[in-house]
Design an enzyme around this catalytic site. Structure first.
Site, PDB file in Angstrom:
ATOM      1  N   ALA A 230       0.960  -1.303  -0.168  1.00  0.00           N
ATOM      2  CA  ALA A 230       0.053  -0.067   0.180  1.00  0.00           C
ATOM      3  C   ALA A 230       0.732   1.236  -0.091  1.00  0.00           C
ATOM      4  O   ALA A 230       1.380   1.726   1.052  1.00  0.00           O
ATOM      5  CB  ALA A 230      -0.987  -0.027   1.258  1.00  0.00           C
TER       6      ALA A 230
ATOM      7  N   GLY B 269      -1.398   9.345  -6.205  1.00  0.00           N
ATOM      8  CA  GLY B 269      -1.732   8.379  -7.374  1.00  0.00           C
ATOM      9  C   GLY B 269      -0.377   8.284  -7.985  1.00  0.00           C
ATOM     10  O   GLY B 269       0.494   7.855  -7.748  1.00  0.00           O
TER      11      GLY B 269
ATOM     12  N   GLU C 275       0.390   0.105 -11.153  1.00  0.00           N
ATOM     13  CA  GLU C 275       1.659  -0.029 -10.872  1.00  0.00           C
ATOM     14  C   GLU C 275       2.310   1.138 -11.935  1.00  0.00           C
ATOM     15  O   GLU C 275       3.407   0.609 -12.524  1.00  0.00           O
ATOM     16  CB  GLU C 275       2.061  -1.205 -11.143  1.00  0.00           C
ATOM     17  CG  GLU C 275       1.837  -2.222 -10.107  1.00  0.00           C
ATOM     18  CD  GLU C 275       2.850  -3.386  -9.650  1.00  0.00           C
ATOM     19  OE1 GLU C 275       3.942  -3.442 -10.443  1.00  0.00           O
ATOM     20  OE2 GLU C 275       2.326  -4.283  -9.192  1.00  0.00           O
TER      21      GLU C 275
HETATM   22  C1  FAD Z   1      -7.974  -1.851  -9.189  1.00  0.00           C
HETATM   23  C2  FAD Z   1      -6.718  -1.415  -8.750  1.00  0.00           C
HETATM   24  C3  FAD Z   1      -5.739  -1.763  -7.908  1.00  0.00           C
HETATM   25  C4  FAD Z   1      -4.740  -1.100  -7.411  1.00  0.00           C
HETATM   26  N1  FAD Z   1      -3.800  -1.817  -6.533  1.00  0.00           N
HETATM   27  C5  FAD Z   1      -2.938  -1.063  -5.616  1.00  0.00           C
HETATM   28  C6  FAD Z   1      -2.211  -1.503  -4.796  1.00  0.00           C
HETATM   29  O1  FAD Z   1      -2.292  -2.797  -4.498  1.00  0.00           O
HETATM   30  N2  FAD Z   1      -1.367  -0.678  -4.120  1.00  0.00           N
HETATM   31  C7  FAD Z   1      -1.404   0.628  -4.213  1.00  0.00           C
HETATM   32  O2  FAD Z   1      -0.615   1.263  -3.585  1.00  0.00           O
HETATM   33  N3  FAD Z   1      -1.963   1.226  -5.319  1.00  0.00           N
HETATM   34  C8  FAD Z   1      -2.801   0.290  -6.023  1.00  0.00           C
HETATM   35  N4  FAD Z   1      -3.582   0.944  -7.249  1.00  0.00           N
HETATM   36  C9  FAD Z   1      -3.261   2.468  -7.470  1.00  0.00           C
HETATM   37  C10 FAD Z   1      -2.799   2.573  -8.790  1.00  0.00           C
HETATM   38  O3  FAD Z   1      -1.536   2.294  -8.768  1.00  0.00           O
HETATM   39  C11 FAD Z   1      -2.998   3.865  -9.167  1.00  0.00           C
HETATM   40  O4  FAD Z   1      -4.503   4.140  -9.456  1.00  0.00           O
HETATM   41  C12 FAD Z   1      -2.284   4.834 -10.311  1.00  0.00           C
HETATM   42  O5  FAD Z   1      -0.832   4.687 -10.106  1.00  0.00           O
HETATM   43  C13 FAD Z   1      -2.884   5.868 -10.997  1.00  0.00           C
HETATM   44  O6  FAD Z   1      -3.048   6.703  -9.912  1.00  0.00           O
HETATM   45  P1  FAD Z   1      -4.400   7.872  -9.822  1.00  0.00           P
HETATM   46  O7  FAD Z   1      -5.479   6.519  -9.936  1.00  0.00           O
HETATM   47  O8  FAD Z   1      -4.474   8.550  -8.558  1.00  0.00           O
HETATM   48  O9  FAD Z   1      -4.657   8.472 -11.191  1.00  0.00           O
HETATM   49  P2  FAD Z   1      -3.900   9.853 -11.512  1.00  0.00           P
HETATM   50  O10 FAD Z   1      -2.664  10.083 -10.751  1.00  0.00           O
HETATM   51  O11 FAD Z   1      -5.045  11.115 -10.859  1.00  0.00           O
HETATM   52  O12 FAD Z   1      -3.970  10.093 -13.078  1.00  0.00           O
HETATM   53  C14 FAD Z   1      -5.075  10.329 -13.811  1.00  0.00           C
HETATM   54  C15 FAD Z   1      -4.353  10.398 -15.233  1.00  0.00           C
HETATM   55  O13 FAD Z   1      -3.727  11.655 -15.510  1.00  0.00           O
HETATM   56  C16 FAD Z   1      -2.194  11.214 -15.817  1.00  0.00           C
HETATM   57  N5  FAD Z   1      -1.365  11.819 -15.398  1.00  0.00           N
HETATM   58  C17 FAD Z   1      -0.958  12.026 -13.994  1.00  0.00           C
HETATM   59  N6  FAD Z   1       0.191  12.640 -13.837  1.00  0.00           N
HETATM   60  C18 FAD Z   1       0.629  12.784 -15.069  1.00  0.00           C
HETATM   61  C19 FAD Z   1       2.053  13.217 -15.802  1.00  0.00           C
HETATM   62  N7  FAD Z   1       2.770  13.696 -14.929  1.00  0.00           N
HETATM   63  N8  FAD Z   1       2.112  13.245 -16.877  1.00  0.00           N
HETATM   64  C20 FAD Z   1       1.472  12.531 -17.901  1.00  0.00           C
HETATM   65  N9  FAD Z   1       0.083  12.144 -17.146  1.00  0.00           N
HETATM   66  C21 FAD Z   1       0.029  12.293 -16.178  1.00  0.00           C
HETATM   67  C22 FAD Z   1      -2.431   9.743 -15.485  1.00  0.00           C
HETATM   68  O14 FAD Z   1      -1.555   8.917 -16.349  1.00  0.00           O
HETATM   69  C23 FAD Z   1      -3.842   9.375 -15.720  1.00  0.00           C
HETATM   70  O15 FAD Z   1      -4.101   9.120 -16.955  1.00  0.00           O
HETATM   71  C24 FAD Z   1      -4.499   0.302  -7.597  1.00  0.00           C
HETATM   72  C25 FAD Z   1      -5.732   1.008  -8.577  1.00  0.00           C
HETATM   73  C26 FAD Z   1      -6.495   0.188  -9.263  1.00  0.00           C
HETATM   74  C27 FAD Z   1      -7.659   0.994  -9.925  1.00  0.00           C
END
Ligand code: FAD
Length: 385
Positions: free
Chosen positions: A123, A130, A363
């Protein structure tokens, strides 16, 4: 294609394939429909000793590396990606412990992970952190007897089902990411509860939950490595685990390709099976090319990780990005080839297309990983890695 797997690697792959076909295939649609965590299958995987694959022999594992883990994940995902990620998340939950944990910590937790008695989870993600994973707010304040954990983790795979969690939290909030540390938190620790189980587009048999910490006292001996290294440990973990997401993608794409070929052979329109039509043949050929190219890159990245090379960021990210984009494309084309039937839940490609999307998101989203690759390209001025 011959990937020159050792006899042991072939045995592991064949075992995972047999288990997936015999135990997962008959129930995958039901697990997806009911959004039910696959506990019975986790027990089958444990009985087949497949949780031992990624754990060192000293802790009752089989001592496999990234490639062996990928082989299992690929075979499980060929049938059901929800099951595959539930299995892989247990590895994710203990890889930091395996790399930086003390002998006592490893003795305490790894044999239970290896036997499948307890599942792991990792986690880092939070509502404010994110893609910008360095922006975590969860704190782990040093107090008498340990660390007092406060904050919320979001979207955690195996949340609520796992018993051993590696949690990244700020032991020094004045330092931001450089004040982050990794802690092992056991499920029944007072002050540790779970939020709602998320309702998802795909991988619906897997559990995704919030972890909520309110004055949760974690013993001092549960710190992994040193204070302040948590963010670096997490980034290194993802460098080593991303080929696993690539393997999930390869398995899913392989399953979708097989389903599309089967359908195209059986479905007759204009008095001929679809598979005799050049347009369909070319679509299937492109799908097969993508699957094999993704597999080759994933295995190469996994071998690179297993070689002990210091910098694996780029091959790992490239394998994850390429394979997940390929899986999304292959699964979408599989639905197209299956036509209206492919859009129905009676056919597996509908689920595969829904399952594929997450591979481009978790990831590290594919945009973020392309950013990382681009940074490396600039450093090396485009020369070969
Ligand atoms: C089903 C599921 C399982 C998961 N399992 C885990 C887990 O076990 N452990 C854990 O810690 N996390 C977990 N996650 C979290 C996951 O790793 C994050 O959702 C992911 O890293 C994206 O973060 P966010 O959802 O906050 O999207 P955001 O960061 O809000 O991004 C939204 C969009 O903006 C884009 N974006 C953001 N910043 C930039 C940038 N600088 N340049 C270009 N594009 C950008 C992103 O690519 C994306 O398209 C899980 C998520 C899901 C949905």
């Amino acid at each position: 294609m011959n990937y020159f797997l050792t006899e042991e690697q072939q045995t592991i792959r064949d075992l995972a394939r047999k288990l997936a076909e015999e135990r997962i295939l008959p129930v995958r649609a039901e697990l997806d429909e009911k959004e039910e965590f696959p506990w019975a299958i986790m027990r089958d995987i444990a009985a087949a000793d497949l949780f031992r694959v990624f754990v060192p022999e000293a802790y009752e594992g089989l001592g496999g590396g990234c490639l062996e883990l990928c082989l299992v994940v690929e075979e499980l995902s060929r049938v059901c990606s929800g099951v595959a990620v539930s299995y892989a998340a247990s590895a994710l939950g203990c890889l930091t412990l395996m790399e930086y944990g003390t002998e006592a910590q490893q003795q305490k937790y790894l044999p239970d992970i290896a036997s499948g008695k307890r599942l792991g989870a990792f986690a880092i993600t939070e509502p404010t952190a994110g893609s910008d994973a360095a922006n975590i707010k969860t704190t782990a304040e040093k107090v008498e007897g340990g660390y007092l954990l406060n904050g919320t983790k979001q979207f955690i795979t195996n949340g609520g089902e796992a018993e051993i969690y590696t949690v990244i939290a700020l032991t020094d909030k004045t330092k931001g990411a450089r004040g982050a540390s990794a802690l092992i938190v056991e499920k029944d620790t007072p002050g540790f509860t779970f939020g709602k189980k998320e309702k998802k587009l795909g991988i619906r048999s897997s559990a995704t939950r919030e972890l909520v910490f309110k004055n949760c006292l974690v013993p001092a001996e549960n710190l992994i490595g040193r204070e302040g290294l948590g963010f670096i440990q997490a980034m290194r973990l993802f460098d080593r685990s991303r080929p696993g997401i690539g393997a999930q993608a390869v398995g899913l794409a392989q399953g979708a390709l097989e389903a599309a070929v089967d359908y195209a052979e059986q479905r007759v329109q204009f008095d001929q099976p679809l598979i005799t039509m050049p347009v369909i043949q070319h679509m299937l050929a492109d799908m097969a090319i993508n699957v094999e190219a993704a597999r080759a890159l994933v295995y190469a990245a996994a071998r690179h990780v297993d070689s002990g090379a210091r910098n694996v960021t780029e091959p790992s990210a490239a394998a994850k990005v390429f394979a997940s984009d390929a899986a999304m494309k292959v699964a979408t084309d599989a639905v197209q080839i299956c036509g209206g039937s492919g859009y129905m839940r009676d056919y597996p490609v509908e689920k595969m297309m829904r399952d594929a999307k997450i591979l481009q998101i978790y990831e590290g989203t594919n945009q973020i990983l392309r950013n990382a690759i681009a940074v490396n390209l600039r450093k090396r001025k485009g020369r070969a890695a």
